[in-house]
Scaffold this motif. Sequence first.
Motif, PDB file in Angstrom:
ATOM      1  N   MET A 126       3.019   4.245  10.182  1.00 27.78           N
ATOM      2  CA  MET A 126       1.369   4.279  11.097  1.00 27.78           C
ATOM      3  C   MET A 126       0.924   3.023  11.439  1.00 27.78           C
ATOM      4  O   MET A 126       0.379   1.915  10.451  1.00 27.78           O
ATOM      5  CB  MET A 126       0.120   5.005  10.066  1.00 27.78           C
ATOM      6  CG  MET A 126       0.852   6.768  10.137  1.00 27.78           C
ATOM      7  SD  MET A 126       0.025   7.992  11.321  1.00 27.78           S
ATOM      8  CE  MET A 126       0.760   9.318  10.664  1.00 27.78           C
ATOM      9  N   TRP A 127      -0.744   3.130  12.444  1.00 27.31           N
ATOM     10  CA  TRP A 127      -0.653   1.879  12.815  1.00 27.31           C
ATOM     11  C   TRP A 127      -1.580   1.218  12.143  1.00 27.31           C
ATOM     12  O   TRP A 127      -1.765   0.070  11.686  1.00 27.31           O
ATOM     13  CB  TRP A 127      -1.342   1.753  14.187  1.00 27.31           C
ATOM     14  CG  TRP A 127      -0.014   1.893  15.375  1.00 27.31           C
ATOM     15  CD1 TRP A 127       0.561   2.822  15.719  1.00 27.31           C
ATOM     16  CD2 TRP A 127       0.314   0.385  15.585  1.00 27.31           C
ATOM     17  NE1 TRP A 127       1.523   2.208  16.737  1.00 27.31           N
ATOM     18  CE2 TRP A 127       1.591   1.042  16.725  1.00 27.31           C
ATOM     19  CE3 TRP A 127       0.784  -0.440  15.313  1.00 27.31           C
ATOM     20  CZ2 TRP A 127       2.115   0.394  17.295  1.00 27.31           C
ATOM     21  CZ3 TRP A 127       1.624  -1.884  15.408  1.00 27.31           C
ATOM     22  CH2 TRP A 127       2.425  -0.894  16.590  1.00 27.31           C
ATOM     23  N   TYR A 128      -2.429   2.018  11.379  1.00 24.42           N
ATOM     24  CA  TYR A 128      -3.419   2.442  10.417  1.00 24.42           C
ATOM     25  C   TYR A 128      -3.237   1.607   9.495  1.00 24.42           C
ATOM     26  O   TYR A 128      -3.883   0.483   8.699  1.00 24.42           O
ATOM     27  CB  TYR A 128      -4.336   3.457  10.581  1.00 24.42           C
ATOM     28  CG  TYR A 128      -5.684   2.746   9.776  1.00 24.42           C
ATOM     29  CD1 TYR A 128      -6.236   1.847   9.346  1.00 24.42           C
ATOM     30  CD2 TYR A 128      -7.228   3.565  10.524  1.00 24.42           C
ATOM     31  CE1 TYR A 128      -7.711   1.581   8.528  1.00 24.42           C
ATOM     32  CE2 TYR A 128      -7.897   4.083   9.903  1.00 24.42           C
ATOM     33  CZ  TYR A 128      -8.410   2.549  10.048  1.00 24.42           C
ATOM     34  OH  TYR A 128      -9.948   2.181   8.581  1.00 24.42           O
ATOM     35  N   ALA A 129      -2.032   2.119   8.595  1.00 27.96           N
ATOM     36  CA  ALA A 129      -1.722   1.499   7.188  1.00 27.96           C
ATOM     37  C   ALA A 129      -1.091  -0.419   7.604  1.00 27.96           C
ATOM     38  O   ALA A 129      -1.190  -0.873   6.598  1.00 27.96           O
ATOM     39  CB  ALA A 129      -0.520   2.135   6.604  1.00 27.96           C
ATOM     40  N   TRP A 130      -0.502  -0.402   8.840  1.00 23.51           N
ATOM     41  CA  TRP A 130       0.147  -1.897   8.569  1.00 23.51           C
ATOM     42  C   TRP A 130      -0.243  -2.580   8.926  1.00 23.51           C
ATOM     43  O   TRP A 130      -0.519  -3.924   8.626  1.00 23.51           O
ATOM     44  CB  TRP A 130       1.100  -1.549  10.489  1.00 23.51           C
ATOM     45  CG  TRP A 130       2.015  -2.872  11.037  1.00 23.51           C
ATOM     46  CD1 TRP A 130       3.169  -3.475  10.233  1.00 23.51           C
ATOM     47  CD2 TRP A 130       1.352  -3.582  11.519  1.00 23.51           C
ATOM     48  NE1 TRP A 130       3.477  -4.735  11.458  1.00 23.51           N
ATOM     49  CE2 TRP A 130       2.445  -4.627  11.876  1.00 23.51           C
ATOM     50  CE3 TRP A 130      -0.078  -3.175  12.170  1.00 23.51           C
ATOM     51  CZ2 TRP A 130       1.827  -5.593  13.224  1.00 23.51           C
ATOM     52  CZ3 TRP A 130       0.161  -4.846  13.292  1.00 23.51           C
ATOM     53  CH2 TRP A 130       1.010  -6.031  13.444  1.00 23.51           C
ATOM     54  N   LEU A 131      -1.531  -2.372  10.146  1.00 23.04           N
ATOM     55  CA  LEU A 131      -2.891  -3.162  10.249  1.00 23.04           C
ATOM     56  C   LEU A 131      -2.976  -3.951   9.013  1.00 23.04           C
ATOM     57  O   LEU A 131      -3.498  -4.854   9.254  1.00 23.04           O
ATOM     58  CB  LEU A 131      -4.104  -2.702  11.486  1.00 23.04           C
ATOM     59  CG  LEU A 131      -5.103  -3.572  11.572  1.00 23.04           C
ATOM     60  CD1 LEU A 131      -4.072  -5.062  12.225  1.00 23.04           C
ATOM     61  CD2 LEU A 131      -6.235  -2.711  12.864  1.00 23.04           C
ATOM     62  N   GLU A 132      -3.897  -2.998   8.014  1.00 21.76           N
ATOM     63  CA  GLU A 132      -4.101  -3.127   7.120  1.00 21.76           C
ATOM     64  C   GLU A 132      -3.458  -3.623   6.129  1.00 21.76           C
ATOM     65  O   GLU A 132      -3.598  -5.240   5.377  1.00 21.76           O
ATOM     66  CB  GLU A 132      -4.646  -1.750   5.682  1.00 21.76           C
ATOM     67  CG  GLU A 132      -6.094  -0.875   6.510  1.00 21.76           C
ATOM     68  CD  GLU A 132      -7.216  -1.600   6.703  1.00 21.76           C
ATOM     69  OE1 GLU A 132      -7.033  -2.917   5.567  1.00 21.76           O
ATOM     70  OE2 GLU A 132      -7.301  -1.594   7.793  1.00 21.76           O
ATOM     71  N   THR A 133      -2.240  -3.761   6.178  1.00 22.48           N
ATOM     72  CA  THR A 133      -1.094  -4.183   5.647  1.00 22.48           C
ATOM     73  C   THR A 133      -1.236  -6.000   5.655  1.00 22.48           C
ATOM     74  O   THR A 133      -1.651  -6.828   4.916  1.00 22.48           O
ATOM     75  CB  THR A 133       0.344  -4.458   5.949  1.00 22.48           C
ATOM     76  OG1 THR A 133       0.844  -3.018   5.164  1.00 22.48           O
ATOM     77  CG2 THR A 133       1.262  -5.204   4.943  1.00 22.48           C
ATOM     78  N   GLN A 134      -1.145  -6.224   7.222  1.00 24.26           N
ATOM     79  CA  GLN A 134      -1.519  -7.504   8.177  1.00 24.26           C
ATOM     80  C   GLN A 134      -2.942  -8.731   7.092  1.00 24.26           C
ATOM     81  O   GLN A 134      -2.675  -9.273   7.218  1.00 24.26           O
ATOM     82  CB  GLN A 134      -1.438  -7.631   9.590  1.00 24.26           C
ATOM     83  CG  GLN A 134      -0.109  -6.949   9.707  1.00 24.26           C
ATOM     84  CD  GLN A 134       0.505  -6.989   9.302  1.00 24.26           C
ATOM     85  OE1 GLN A 134       0.731  -8.126   9.559  1.00 24.26           O
ATOM     86  NE2 GLN A 134       1.818  -6.816   8.881  1.00 24.26           N
TER      87      GLN A 134
END
Length: 409
Positions: free
Chosen positions: A1-9
């Motif tokens: 999921m893009w949302y989870a990836w962005l939160e990681t960044q």
Amino acid sequence: MWYAWLETQRNLMRMLGTWTVPVDDGKSGNAAAPRVAAVGYDWMYRLLQPPPEPPPFDIRTVRIGERDVAVVEQMIDRTPFCALRKFSRTPDVAASVSEPGGAPLAEIFLCTPLAGHHAVMLRETVETLLQDGNVYVTDWTNARDVSLDAGPFGLDDYVLVIQRFLRAAASAPLHVVAVCQATGPALAATALSASAGEAPLRSIALMGGPIDARLAPTAVGRFARTHTLDWFRTVVIDTVPPPYRGAGRRVYPGFIQHAAIVAAHPDRQWALESRYWASQCSGDERAIAGALRRLNEYAAVLDMTENYFLNTIRVSFQEYSLARGSWQVGTHRVRPRDIVSTALCTIEGARDDITGAGQTHAAQTLCSAIPLGMREKLTIKVCDHYDLFTGPRWHETIHPALSAFWRSI
């Protein structure tokens, strides 16, 4: 999921908040040597780490004639998905207080769009409207911050929230101003109240919204019409990750909306960036603060619930339910023809590439029972979508025309 990836960044950028480079001051062993951020860190931080909360309205005074009048902000009502704020010129005035010349002080209800930006993007609009009277503002909540316990939220719920807030603000007859996506729900709420025999609004002004998106469709409308709801559900809907309060809620993420807006209107982003860096070069602290505030307001995006986002596409851009007379909120049909005693003003920008020509003026035909003397239809030359509520066109043309309309009814 893009949302989870962005939160990681973003979490990584938070960790890098202490990643700085020591500057050699020529004194070996000096632990207090100054430190500077690594090159490019500030740019990356702004890109990946937008403000966790939208900037406050922070409207403390308004210029009335030759004097500055203090402004008080209050929370009048709220639901899990929206807050109703009131900005009052002090002392807090009621209908009994009049402006010079005996004209009653206006009560204005600004219905802000739920279209990816926080309501604070219309801060300039609120400041201007305070010249006419007290201003109520719908301040929509970021869906990522609304727990699943609050239940779903769709387009019909939006209309019902507007109805509730209009009743909460009805201590005096209201002038409603609806911007962009908010025009359809605001007109629907007004029509439902009229059908129910409730006290009429004083006026409603619709600015740059898709009342009938069949007319002169723009790229936005064509894209919404030619892609199925399942496509949107699969491609752009994501799930809010922990640690947000709304973890597990299905949303159209604000970061996707912001990327789409910047891609569609790079000139606006460039203008805001240019103003900020020009202010930095000038060393004018007041100009720097104002330019940075505008950048932060424009970057203050929010997530919309899946139901609301898909409902809006279906009702406004695929079924054209309001224009066709088929929109039903709950068990009640939306009938703009039932509006009789509320004055109507429709405003379009001749260069609006988001809402096509005639789409907002279509309300004039739908509201067939309003007398001709209580109508106004304005098309503003050399005016794009954002010019309708901010910048020179708003200040020099649209707001004066709107004020004149209010005085004429």
